[in-house]
Design a protein around this motif. Structure first.
Motif, PDB file in Angstrom:
ATOM      1  N   VAL A  99      26.275  45.869 -31.838  1.00 22.66           N
ATOM      2  CA  VAL A  99      25.267  45.995 -30.780  1.00 22.66           C
ATOM      3  C   VAL A  99      24.408  44.732 -30.722  1.00 22.66           C
ATOM      4  O   VAL A  99      24.039  44.260 -29.639  1.00 22.66           O
ATOM      5  CB  VAL A  99      24.395  47.247 -31.001  1.00 22.66           C
ATOM      6  CG1 VAL A  99      23.255  47.298 -29.987  1.00 22.66           C
ATOM      7  CG2 VAL A  99      25.240  48.513 -30.897  1.00 22.66           C
ATOM      8  N   ARG A 100      24.112  44.156 -31.876  1.00 24.45           N
ATOM      9  CA  ARG A 100      23.290  42.937 -31.899  1.00 24.45           C
ATOM     10  C   ARG A 100      23.988  41.792 -31.163  1.00 24.45           C
ATOM     11  O   ARG A 100      23.336  41.015 -30.452  1.00 24.45           O
ATOM     12  CB  ARG A 100      23.001  42.533 -33.345  1.00 24.45           C
ATOM     13  CG  ARG A 100      22.073  41.337 -33.461  1.00 24.45           C
ATOM     14  CD  ARG A 100      21.921  40.899 -34.903  1.00 24.45           C
ATOM     15  NE  ARG A 100      21.212  41.887 -35.694  1.00 24.45           N
ATOM     16  CZ  ARG A 100      20.984  41.749 -37.002  1.00 24.45           C
ATOM     17  NH1 ARG A 100      21.433  40.687 -37.645  1.00 24.45           N
ATOM     18  NH2 ARG A 100      20.326  42.677 -37.658  1.00 24.45           N
ATOM     19  N   THR A 101      25.300  41.675 -31.330  1.00 24.79           N
ATOM     20  CA  THR A 101      26.048  40.644 -30.595  1.00 24.79           C
ATOM     21  C   THR A 101      25.826  40.801 -29.096  1.00 24.79           C
ATOM     22  O   THR A 101      25.599  39.822 -28.374  1.00 24.79           O
ATOM     23  CB  THR A 101      27.556  40.749 -30.913  1.00 24.79           C
ATOM     24  OG1 THR A 101      27.756  40.482 -32.304  1.00 24.79           O
ATOM     25  CG2 THR A 101      28.363  39.758 -30.093  1.00 24.79           C
ATOM     26  N   PHE A 106      23.096  40.161 -23.683  1.00 19.88           N
ATOM     27  CA  PHE A 106      22.503  40.981 -22.618  1.00 19.88           C
ATOM     28  C   PHE A 106      21.338  41.801 -23.189  1.00 19.88           C
ATOM     29  O   PHE A 106      21.450  43.021 -23.365  1.00 19.88           O
ATOM     30  CB  PHE A 106      23.563  41.917 -22.021  1.00 19.88           C
ATOM     31  CG  PHE A 106      24.819  41.220 -21.578  1.00 19.88           C
ATOM     32  CD1 PHE A 106      24.850  40.483 -20.404  1.00 19.88           C
ATOM     33  CD2 PHE A 106      25.985  41.297 -22.341  1.00 19.88           C
ATOM     34  CE1 PHE A 106      26.013  39.839 -19.993  1.00 19.88           C
ATOM     35  CE2 PHE A 106      27.148  40.663 -21.945  1.00 19.88           C
ATOM     36  CZ  PHE A 106      27.165  39.924 -20.767  1.00 19.88           C
ATOM     37  N   PRO A 107      20.221  41.159 -23.497  1.00 20.85           N
ATOM     38  CA  PRO A 107      19.122  41.864 -24.178  1.00 20.85           C
ATOM     39  C   PRO A 107      18.567  43.056 -23.401  1.00 20.85           C
ATOM     40  O   PRO A 107      18.253  44.087 -24.001  1.00 20.85           O
ATOM     41  CB  PRO A 107      18.063  40.769 -24.362  1.00 20.85           C
ATOM     42  CG  PRO A 107      18.453  39.660 -23.445  1.00 20.85           C
ATOM     43  CD  PRO A 107      19.926  39.733 -23.285  1.00 20.85           C
ATOM     44  N   LEU A 108      18.456  42.950 -22.095  1.00 23.05           N
ATOM     45  CA  LEU A 108      17.891  44.057 -21.316  1.00 23.05           C
ATOM     46  C   LEU A 108      18.854  45.238 -21.248  1.00 23.05           C
ATOM     47  O   LEU A 108      18.439  46.399 -21.307  1.00 23.05           O
ATOM     48  CB  LEU A 108      17.538  43.585 -19.900  1.00 23.05           C
ATOM     49  CG  LEU A 108      16.406  42.555 -19.807  1.00 23.05           C
ATOM     50  CD1 LEU A 108      16.172  42.158 -18.350  1.00 23.05           C
ATOM     51  CD2 LEU A 108      15.108  43.114 -20.411  1.00 23.05           C
ATOM     52  N   GLU A 109      20.146  44.946 -21.128  1.00 24.01           N
ATOM     53  CA  GLU A 109      21.131  46.023 -21.017  1.00 24.01           C
ATOM     54  C   GLU A 109      21.295  46.794 -22.324  1.00 24.01           C
ATOM     55  O   GLU A 109      21.715  47.949 -22.323  1.00 24.01           O
ATOM     56  CB  GLU A 109      22.494  45.459 -20.588  1.00 24.01           C
ATOM     57  CG  GLU A 109      22.562  45.005 -19.135  1.00 24.01           C
ATOM     58  CD  GLU A 109      22.144  43.554 -18.945  1.00 24.01           C
ATOM     59  OE1 GLU A 109      21.408  43.042 -19.820  1.00 24.01           O
ATOM     60  OE2 GLU A 109      22.542  42.941 -17.944  1.00 24.01           O
ATOM     61  N   LEU A 461      32.615  40.548 -21.985  1.00 23.24           N
ATOM     62  CA  LEU A 461      32.913  39.171 -22.389  1.00 23.24           C
ATOM     63  C   LEU A 461      33.547  39.114 -23.776  1.00 23.24           C
ATOM     64  O   LEU A 461      34.514  38.387 -24.009  1.00 23.24           O
ATOM     65  CB  LEU A 461      31.627  38.335 -22.397  1.00 23.24           C
ATOM     66  CG  LEU A 461      31.119  37.772 -21.069  1.00 23.24           C
ATOM     67  CD1 LEU A 461      29.863  36.950 -21.321  1.00 23.24           C
ATOM     68  CD2 LEU A 461      32.184  36.926 -20.403  1.00 23.24           C
ATOM     69  N   VAL A 462      32.985  39.878 -24.705  1.00 18.83           N
ATOM     70  CA  VAL A 462      33.427  39.780 -26.095  1.00 18.83           C
ATOM     71  C   VAL A 462      34.850  40.326 -26.255  1.00 18.83           C
ATOM     72  O   VAL A 462      35.569  39.932 -27.173  1.00 18.83           O
ATOM     73  CB  VAL A 462      32.430  40.493 -27.034  1.00 18.83           C
ATOM     74  CG1 VAL A 462      32.781  40.249 -28.497  1.00 18.83           C
ATOM     75  CG2 VAL A 462      31.011  39.997 -26.777  1.00 18.83           C
ATOM     76  N   ASP A 463      35.271  41.210 -25.358  1.00 24.95           N
ATOM     77  CA  ASP A 463      36.663  41.669 -25.353  1.00 24.95           C
ATOM     78  C   ASP A 463      37.621  40.492 -25.180  1.00 24.95           C
ATOM     79  O   ASP A 463      38.681  40.431 -25.815  1.00 24.95           O
ATOM     80  CB  ASP A 463      36.875  42.663 -24.199  1.00 24.95           C
ATOM     81  CG  ASP A 463      36.954  44.098 -24.689  1.00 24.95           C
ATOM     82  OD1 ASP A 463      36.297  44.397 -25.694  1.00 24.95           O
ATOM     83  OD2 ASP A 463      37.667  44.903 -24.076  1.00 24.95           O
ATOM     84  N   ARG A 464      37.242  39.572 -24.319  1.00 27.62           N
ATOM     85  CA  ARG A 464      38.095  38.400 -24.065  1.00 27.62           C
ATOM     86  C   ARG A 464      38.088  37.457 -25.270  1.00 27.62           C
ATOM     87  O   ARG A 464      39.095  36.810 -25.572  1.00 27.62           O
ATOM     88  CB  ARG A 464      37.628  37.690 -22.798  1.00 27.62           C
ATOM     89  CG  ARG A 464      37.823  38.538 -21.541  1.00 27.62           C
ATOM     90  CD  ARG A 464      37.050  37.987 -20.355  1.00 27.62           C
ATOM     91  NE  ARG A 464      37.557  36.697 -19.921  1.00 27.62           N
ATOM     92  CZ  ARG A 464      36.915  35.894 -19.059  1.00 27.62           C
ATOM     93  NH1 ARG A 464      35.740  36.271 -18.560  1.00 27.62           N
ATOM     94  NH2 ARG A 464      37.442  34.741 -18.709  1.00 27.62           N
ATOM     95  N   PHE A 533      34.091  34.682 -36.567  1.00 25.03           N
ATOM     96  CA  PHE A 533      34.698  34.000 -35.421  1.00 25.03           C
ATOM     97  C   PHE A 533      33.777  34.071 -34.206  1.00 25.03           C
ATOM     98  O   PHE A 533      33.647  33.101 -33.454  1.00 25.03           O
ATOM     99  CB  PHE A 533      36.055  34.625 -35.095  1.00 25.03           C
ATOM    100  CG  PHE A 533      36.774  33.946 -33.955  1.00 25.03           C
ATOM    101  CD1 PHE A 533      37.448  32.750 -34.156  1.00 25.03           C
ATOM    102  CD2 PHE A 533      36.770  34.499 -32.680  1.00 25.03           C
ATOM    103  CE1 PHE A 533      38.110  32.117 -33.103  1.00 25.03           C
ATOM    104  CE2 PHE A 533      37.422  33.881 -31.627  1.00 25.03           C
ATOM    105  CZ  PHE A 533      38.096  32.684 -31.837  1.00 25.03           C
ATOM    106  N   VAL A 534      33.137  35.223 -34.004  1.00 23.20           N
ATOM    107  CA  VAL A 534      32.191  35.364 -32.883  1.00 23.20           C
ATOM    108  C   VAL A 534      31.063  34.347 -33.027  1.00 23.20           C
ATOM    109  O   VAL A 534      30.679  33.680 -32.057  1.00 23.20           O
ATOM    110  CB  VAL A 534      31.624  36.798 -32.815  1.00 23.20           C
ATOM    111  CG1 VAL A 534      30.484  36.885 -31.806  1.00 23.20           C
ATOM    112  CG2 VAL A 534      32.723  37.785 -32.441  1.00 23.20           C
ATOM    113  N   GLU A 535      30.532  34.219 -34.245  1.00 22.90           N
ATOM    114  CA  GLU A 535      29.460  33.244 -34.470  1.00 22.90           C
ATOM    115  C   GLU A 535      29.944  31.823 -34.177  1.00 22.90           C
ATOM    116  O   GLU A 535      29.245  31.031 -33.528  1.00 22.90           O
ATOM    117  CB  GLU A 535      28.955  33.333 -35.910  1.00 22.90           C
ATOM    118  CG  GLU A 535      27.796  32.372 -36.186  1.00 22.90           C
ATOM    119  CD  GLU A 535      27.314  32.407 -37.623  1.00 22.90           C
ATOM    120  OE1 GLU A 535      26.857  31.351 -38.111  1.00 22.90           O
ATOM    121  OE2 GLU A 535      27.384  33.478 -38.252  1.00 22.90           O
TER     122      GLU A 535
END
Length: 578
Positions: A99-101, A106-109, A461-464, A533-535
């Motif tokens: 969730v933090r990622t 998307f902080p508001l979402e 996005l992160v799915d891609r 890897f995300v980082e």
């Protein structure tokens, strides 16, 4: 009885109904690992007229119902009601990271999840951040809730007023935890705090398909709520809604009425709110949004686990799973996510103490009303006979008989029965199916994705990014990226240049991988884990597109990588033709 004997008896028969009519092949369900959900599952199967194998079966079943984990059985076909990796994904620390990622992007979402810190890795950061916030606003008097990472049913949860109050008993190193801002202003009913257990069906990962049960359970505290103070922090029956804790309170009320007691249906709460003028459609809409966004946050890493256990091109089952979402409504009716359960309790009875130390299982009508409907309608949605064409179904049964030619007499009998079933007249099959379906209530599960996909696809996005990670893993069955795979990713996506040499690439890989591995992230295999890897990907995006906001930086880098990989794939295709 052994599995063979149970399976043989359950499968015995000549494939005909009383009166000599050929009957429709029934869906077969292996319930040998169902554990505490067994009773609700049995009721569901009786209502559906499906065939249960309570002791397992040597021949493949259509559906395997596991109580705990995907790995409860070795399965190579059919469907199983667990995803590999789901239990790990919804642990408190992993969920908070996922969730933090999304909160970075998307902080508001994603403001429906309380601010969280991971202990012990972020202990000093937690203390420093809280000290700074108190200095900026001396009137701010927060409360925090500490949740052990592997805890369940309220085990080990406690409230604190200051970071220095964190209990070190047992050592945080041996039992990591998540600490969150405590929600001090919950919505109250009858002066009691409550939470909502909603059941969510993840029917498919690819394509993503999500259903939400139209009703859930509201679980109440058993002491009137007061905002936390140093005097009442320890009063768990006031602050913690966990059923497994409050059932031990002298004030706990077991009720056969869905509108009263310490456990009620969520629909009864909505009716009560509606009578007071609350826009319950808005409440439901916000809850649906929360669920979809949470699943979107979980799916990237879930796909990494999935390809590890069921690599593309290898035989394996398809998966679905019922998740338990625990949600708290704030006083202003904003839903907040507390946690997600991979194995929500599906028990439809509770223990009643007849005399000191003597207990009896007593039916719970509220649990049965909600949970049986969820299990039954999940099975209706994954019904394999609705998803297979008749000729494919017949072919698979013939192959099954051929494979079992030299098996024992009981197994041949089973296969013959299924072959006879497969050859039932189409008209009769349709009639029986229609009759069974017509006798059932309408589905209690509502599809929310892809139904509302247009509203939420921009969040994926992160799915891609996960697709890129999986592409370069190299070895099937692994979840970590080696240094060669990372270098290949950089090279194939044209990300190195005079300002970012391959030597810099190696340093980036080593630094990030070493730091994540020091956090205790799965030491079974070496390499760069998904979170690392995300980082690294976010770092590369910020380096390449400095003037853009983070979501656009990440989206631009994804587009850039996908373009160069598409060009590379086209070249390989041309070379292959040559």
């Amino acid at each position: 009885k052994g599995p063979a004997e149970c399976g043989a008896r359950a499968g015995a028969g000549d494939g005909r109904e009383p009166g000599g009519r050929a009957r429709r092949p029934r869906v077969t369900v292996d319930s040998s690992k169902a554990k505490t959900s067994l009773e609700a599952l049995k009721i569901s199967l009786r209502q559906l007229r499906w065939k249960e194998f309570p002791c397992g079966r040597r021949l493949p079943c259509d559906i395997y119902w596991h109580g705990v984990s995907f790995h409860d059985n070795d399965i190579f076909s059919g469907q199983v009601n667990k995803f590999p990796g789901m239990t790990e994904m919804v642990r408190k620390i992993t969920l908070s990271r996922a969730v933090r990622t999304m909160q970075y992007l998307f902080p508001l979402e994603y403001n429906f999840y309380p601010r969280s810190w991971i202990l012990p890795d972020e202990s000093s950061f937690f203390e420093k951040e809280i000290r700074m916030m108190k200095d900026r606003d001396p009137s701010w008097k927060p409360t925090f809730i500490v949740k052990p990472d592997g805890g369940c049913q309220g085990d080990g949860i406690y409230l604190i007023k200051d970071p220095s109050d964190i209990r070190l008993t047992g050592g945080l190193q041996s039992r990591p935890a998540v600490v969150q801002e405590y929600i001090c202003k919950p919505l109250l009913v009858d002066k009691l705090k409550f939470d909502i257990r909603l059941y969510v069906l993840l029917k498919s990962l690819e394509p993503l398909e999500i259903y939400i049960a139209k009703d859930g359970l509201s679980r109440f505290c058993t002491e009137p709520y007061q905002e936390p103070t140093l005097k009442n922090l320890h009063q768990v029956f006031m602050h913690l809604t966990n059923y497994s804790l409050n059932i031990h309170s002298g004030n706990f009320i077991h009720s056969d009425n869905a509108n009263t007691g310490s456990k009620r249906t969520f629909s009864s709460i909505l009716c009560r709110l509606s009578s007071k003028g609350v826009d319950v459609k808005k409440v439901w809409s916000d809850i649906i949004s929360l669920v979809i966004k949470t699943i979107i946050a979980l799916t990237p890493e879930l796909k990494v686990y999935y390809q590890s256990d069921i690599p593309s091109g290898k035989p394996g089952p398809t998966c679905f799973q019922i998740l338990g979402f625990d949600i708290l409504l704030m006083k202003n009716l904003k839903p907040m996510l507390l946690e997600v359960n991979a194995n929500p309790s599906m028990r439809i009875e509770h223990e009643k103490e007849l005399s000191p130390g003597v207990f009896e299982n007593v039916p719970s009508p509220v649990d049965e009303e909600v949970k049986v409907a969820v299990i039954r309608d999940t099975l209706r949605l994954v019904d394999p006979q609705k998803q297979k064409k008749k000729d494919v179904h017949k072919d698979s049964k013939i192959q099954s008989l051929s494979c079992c030619r030299f098996q024992t007499l009981e197994h041949v009998s089973d296969a013959k029965e299924e072959l006879l079933d497969a050859g039932s007249p189409a008209r009769l099959e349709h009639d029986v199916s229609t009759t069974t379906e017509a006798a059932l209530p309408s589905l209690c599960l509502k599809q929310v994705f892809p139904k509302y996909a247009k509203q939420f696809n921009y969040l994926r996005l992160v799915d891609r990014v996960a697709a890129l990670f999986i592409r370069f893993l190299g070895v099937k069955g692994t979840t970590k990226l080696g240094p060669t795979g990372f270098r290949t990713f950089i090279r194939n996506c044209k990300l190195s240049n005079s300002n970012f040499s391959m030597a810099s690439v190696d340093i980036l890989y080593i630094d990030i991988t070493r730091r994540w591995n020091s956090m205790g992230i799965d030491h079974k295999e070496s390499g760069m884990c998904w979170q690392a890897f995300v980082e690294a990907f976010f770092f590369l995006a910020q380096k390449k597109y400095k003037s853009l906001p983070l979501p656009e930086q990440v989206a631009s880098l994804i587009d850039f990588c996908e373009y160069h990989l598409a060009v590379l794939d086209e070249k390989r295709l041309v070379c292959g033709r040559g």
